[in-house]
Design a protein around this motif. Sequence first.
Motif, PDB file in Angstrom:
ATOM      1  N   ILE A   1       0.853  -1.177   0.000  1.00 42.33           N
ATOM      2  CA  ILE A   1       0.000   0.000   0.000  1.00 42.33           C
ATOM      3  C   ILE A   1       0.891   1.229   0.000  1.00 42.33           C
ATOM      4  CG2 ILE A   1      -1.773   1.240   1.254  1.00 42.33           C
ATOM      5  CD1 ILE A   1      -3.197  -1.207   1.386  1.00 42.33           C
ATOM      6  N   LEU A   2       0.837   1.977  -1.093  1.00 47.81           N
ATOM      7  CA  LEU A   2       1.650   3.181  -1.191  1.00 47.81           C
ATOM      8  C   LEU A   2       1.127   4.221  -0.222  1.00 47.81           C
ATOM      9  CD1 LEU A   2       2.239   3.847  -4.970  1.00 47.81           C
ATOM     10  CD2 LEU A   2       3.860   3.019  -3.265  1.00 47.81           C
ATOM     11  N   ALA A   3       2.016   4.822   0.541  1.00 51.77           N
ATOM     12  CA  ALA A   3       1.574   5.874   1.446  1.00 51.77           C
ATOM     13  C   ALA A   3       1.432   7.171   0.667  1.00 51.77           C
ATOM     14  CB  ALA A   3       2.581   6.030   2.568  1.00 51.77           C
ATOM     15  N   GLY A   4       0.528   8.018   1.125  1.00 49.09           N
ATOM     16  CA  GLY A   4       0.458   9.376   0.609  1.00 49.09           C
ATOM     17  C   GLY A   4      -0.093   9.473  -0.804  1.00 49.09           C
ATOM     18  N   ASP A   5      -0.103  10.711  -1.294  1.00 49.77           N
ATOM     19  CA  ASP A   5      -0.661  11.019  -2.598  1.00 49.77           C
ATOM     20  C   ASP A   5       0.461  11.337  -3.575  1.00 49.77           C
ATOM     21  OD1 ASP A   5      -3.350  10.854  -1.810  1.00 49.77           O
ATOM     22  OD2 ASP A   5      -3.200  12.828  -0.875  1.00 49.77           O
TER      23      ASP A   5
ATOM     24  N   ARG B   1       7.363   8.132  -1.739  1.00 45.01           N
ATOM     25  CA  ARG B   1       6.383   7.047  -1.603  1.00 45.01           C
ATOM     26  C   ARG B   1       7.001   5.675  -1.841  1.00 45.01           C
ATOM     27  NH1 ARG B   1       1.796   8.087  -5.709  1.00 45.01           N
ATOM     28  NH2 ARG B   1       0.363   7.101  -4.247  1.00 45.01           N
TER      29      ARG B   1
ATOM     30  N   MET C   1      -7.793  12.139   0.411  1.00 40.30           N
ATOM     31  CA  MET C   1      -7.873  12.801   1.723  1.00 40.30           C
ATOM     32  C   MET C   1      -9.312  13.215   2.033  1.00 40.30           C
ATOM     33  SD  MET C   1      -5.210  12.928   3.544  1.00 40.30           S
ATOM     34  CE  MET C   1      -3.674  12.119   3.237  1.00 40.30           C
TER      35      MET C   1
ATOM     36  N   ALA D   1      -6.824   1.302  -2.491  1.00 39.10           N
ATOM     37  CA  ALA D   1      -6.299   0.303  -1.562  1.00 39.10           C
ATOM     38  C   ALA D   1      -6.130   0.918  -0.170  1.00 39.10           C
ATOM     39  CB  ALA D   1      -4.969  -0.242  -2.079  1.00 39.10           C
ATOM     40  N   GLN D   2      -5.647   2.154  -0.103  1.00 33.87           N
ATOM     41  CA  GLN D   2      -5.497   2.814   1.204  1.00 33.87           C
ATOM     42  C   GLN D   2      -6.846   2.973   1.897  1.00 33.87           C
ATOM     43  OE1 GLN D   2      -3.887   6.717   0.449  1.00 33.87           O
ATOM     44  NE2 GLN D   2      -1.937   5.979  -0.365  1.00 33.87           N
TER      45      GLN D   2
END
Lengths: 327, 328
Positions: free
Chosen positions: A272-276, A292, B161, B193-194
Amino acid sequence: MTKPLLEVRNLVKHFPVRGGGFSFMRQQLKAVDDVSFTLLPGQTLGLVGESGCGKSTLGRALLRLQEPNSGQVFFEGRDILQMNRAELKAQRRDMQMIFQDPFASLSPRRTVAQTIREPLDVHGIGTSLERRKRVEELIELVGLRAAVLNRYPHEFSGGQRQRIGIARALALNPKFIVADEPVSALDVSVQSQVLNLIKDLQLQLGVSFVFISHDLAVIQHISDVVAVMYLGRIVEQAAVSSLYASPKHPYTQALLSAVPAPYPAAGAKRIILAGDVPSPISPPSGCAFHPRCPAAQAKCQTTEPQQTTLQSGGHQRHFTCHYPLGN
Amino acid sequence: MTRPVLEVRDLAVEFDTENGRVRAVNNVSFSVNAGEVVGLVGESGCGKTVTGLSLLGLVPSPPGEVVNGKILLDGHDLLKLNEAGMRKIRGSEVSMIFQEPMTALNPVLTLGYQMTEVLRLHKSLSKRQARNAAIEMLGIVGIPVPSKRIDEYPHEMSGGMRQRVMIAMALSCGPKLLIADEPTTALDVTTQAQVLDEIVRLQHQFEMAVILITHDLGVVAQTCQRALVMYCGELVEAAPIEPLFASPRHPYTQGLIRSIPRIREHKIDRLPVIEGMVPDIAALPDGCHFADRCNRVQADCHERSPVLTPSAEAGAVACWHPLEPQHD
Ligand SMILES: Nc1ncnc2c1ncn2[C@@H]1O[C@H](COP(=O)(O)OP(=O)(O)O)[C@@H](O)[C@H]1O
Ligand SMILES: Nc1ncnc2c1ncn2[C@@H]1O[C@H](COP(=O)(O)OP(=O)(O)O)[C@@H](O)[C@H]1O
Ligand code: SF4
Ligand code: SF4
Ligand SMILES: [Mg+2]
Ligand SMILES: [Mg+2]
């Protein structure tokens, strides 16, 4: 050796934008940043990446629907960026585009027949009788009945409208089509019908595609070669089988891993990639993916990776990463 | 023994349209247990959103009307409540989040303002307490530096977000049931997925039940324990996800599962499809609504409408000639 149909070199498209926050200075948004690839006749290049990474801008720049800032786009050996208006108009017969929302690109006040015939009218092709016959041929080619020709776009479902959009794009017998998310708005059962149609047309007519999608399953099905974009750049490019079997770039791997498997897979580990995605106005230093990237190391923050090219099974593959993944 | 938080019985919703009255939801019955994640799945227009809206008394009326049914939340029929009673339930007992959070967030108010409003309405907190609770909730849904971001406006945030903010708002009063209507459809796979991970994690943490509405069977497979499959306003199959995916009973479910584009080890030339298209709900065929597209259709299918019938495997199917359950 087959000559490439399309050869793109160092293509750049920047948009001038106002800076964020307190900065009112003009800044450059690098929507497409130094993109190169080649496409052989009859091949399909799948273009994939998260939204905002520059796929649509690249697609439009290839057809000069949006003027690139620099670079070269050779179509059958001639740089279309150097062509004047008349030359470009003639060249456009061979190059068409299909959009995500066919309704938005089809005029609501024209019948299906008028919509499909328009490119023939614009380029003054054939007699009126020949045009009519061609339109009937096209509507059957995309799996609709000639009876629909006198109806209006709003009377059709999403899948049917996309077929009409495809028929129109095929009217001039193009050699090359940019398809920008053509099935993204369709329901799965209809999506597969339209993908099968596009695949049939590829085989039957030998058309080359740049096929844009954010869906990696769709890209796998339709493409011969895949290019993965991140923040305006192609970060990995390979034959479809090698890219899916053994991605080299950590971003490709993360994208593949995020696709939900269509069956219950308890305990399957996903990355799961963090952030945008960061802003393309001020991309991160070094490797733009480093904030990321699960594989990032100190060097990635400071030093921009260069593209590596490998030969594998008669194909070239390219990736831009300091620490590419093993097999 | 698990008990149902929600029990829906014979729900029917109609709309007045240009083409006359249409039945968007027809005799839908299902239940959701405490702590369970149930997927409500089907193609666009099949009635998923309308079903979700009915549970909160949010069907726009006119043109819509709930014409029949019971919606029992912990045994109490929500359809018997007046608007004031329903407002008390909404947000505190049952919450809903939508595909496009921008439509549910007020663009000219800060997140802090919108979140504390909900909390103060349902929980009689002071301004300061509500603000602290809101900051805590934003942190729980994974928003970095929540004490700073709480003073931002919705447009200053990315799609992922904003969806987290919606989830934070929906959960801030600790509802028993969360209805999530296509919460990740507008997001990239990475962000999807997040957000799905977050929903599952929070569902455990808050021990709430979730109805996850989606057109994407892949999302159902990853997140749900049970799924309800809808077609033309009706439930056609209901089953725990393992048997549903391993051995669907309804031909439509089977077709849907087969037609999901999936990453394959070996490419195939043609994708399996369901022939034809979804009929217009204003002109539904007699008998089984799926008959024109069905590969198992027989003469009687056109005459009598199949009803959802429980089967041995804790599932139920509405089909006269269902596929045999497979055992392995
Ligand atoms: N006309 C425009 N003016 C300014 N920025 C633009 C314009 N078109 C696209 N962009 C920006 O360029 C980037 C790439 O956009 P786009 O090509 O649409 O991405 P994708 O198709 O991959 O979602 C985005 O950051 C987008 O906001
Ligand atoms: N406000 C409305 N007015 C008229 N018809 C509506 C309205 N809302 C929904 N419907 C109809 O109800 C049916 C179910 O819609 P919906 O629940 O939104 O489907 P889904 O969420 O499964 O895509 C559709 O055929 C739609 O046209
Ligand atoms: S260069 Fe470094 S940060 Fe960039 S993709 Fe490779 S490992 Fe990750
Ligand atoms: S009832 Fe008949 S037509 Fe309907 S799904 Fe079952 S077999 Fe197919
Ligand atoms: Mg795009
Ligand atoms: Mg909906």
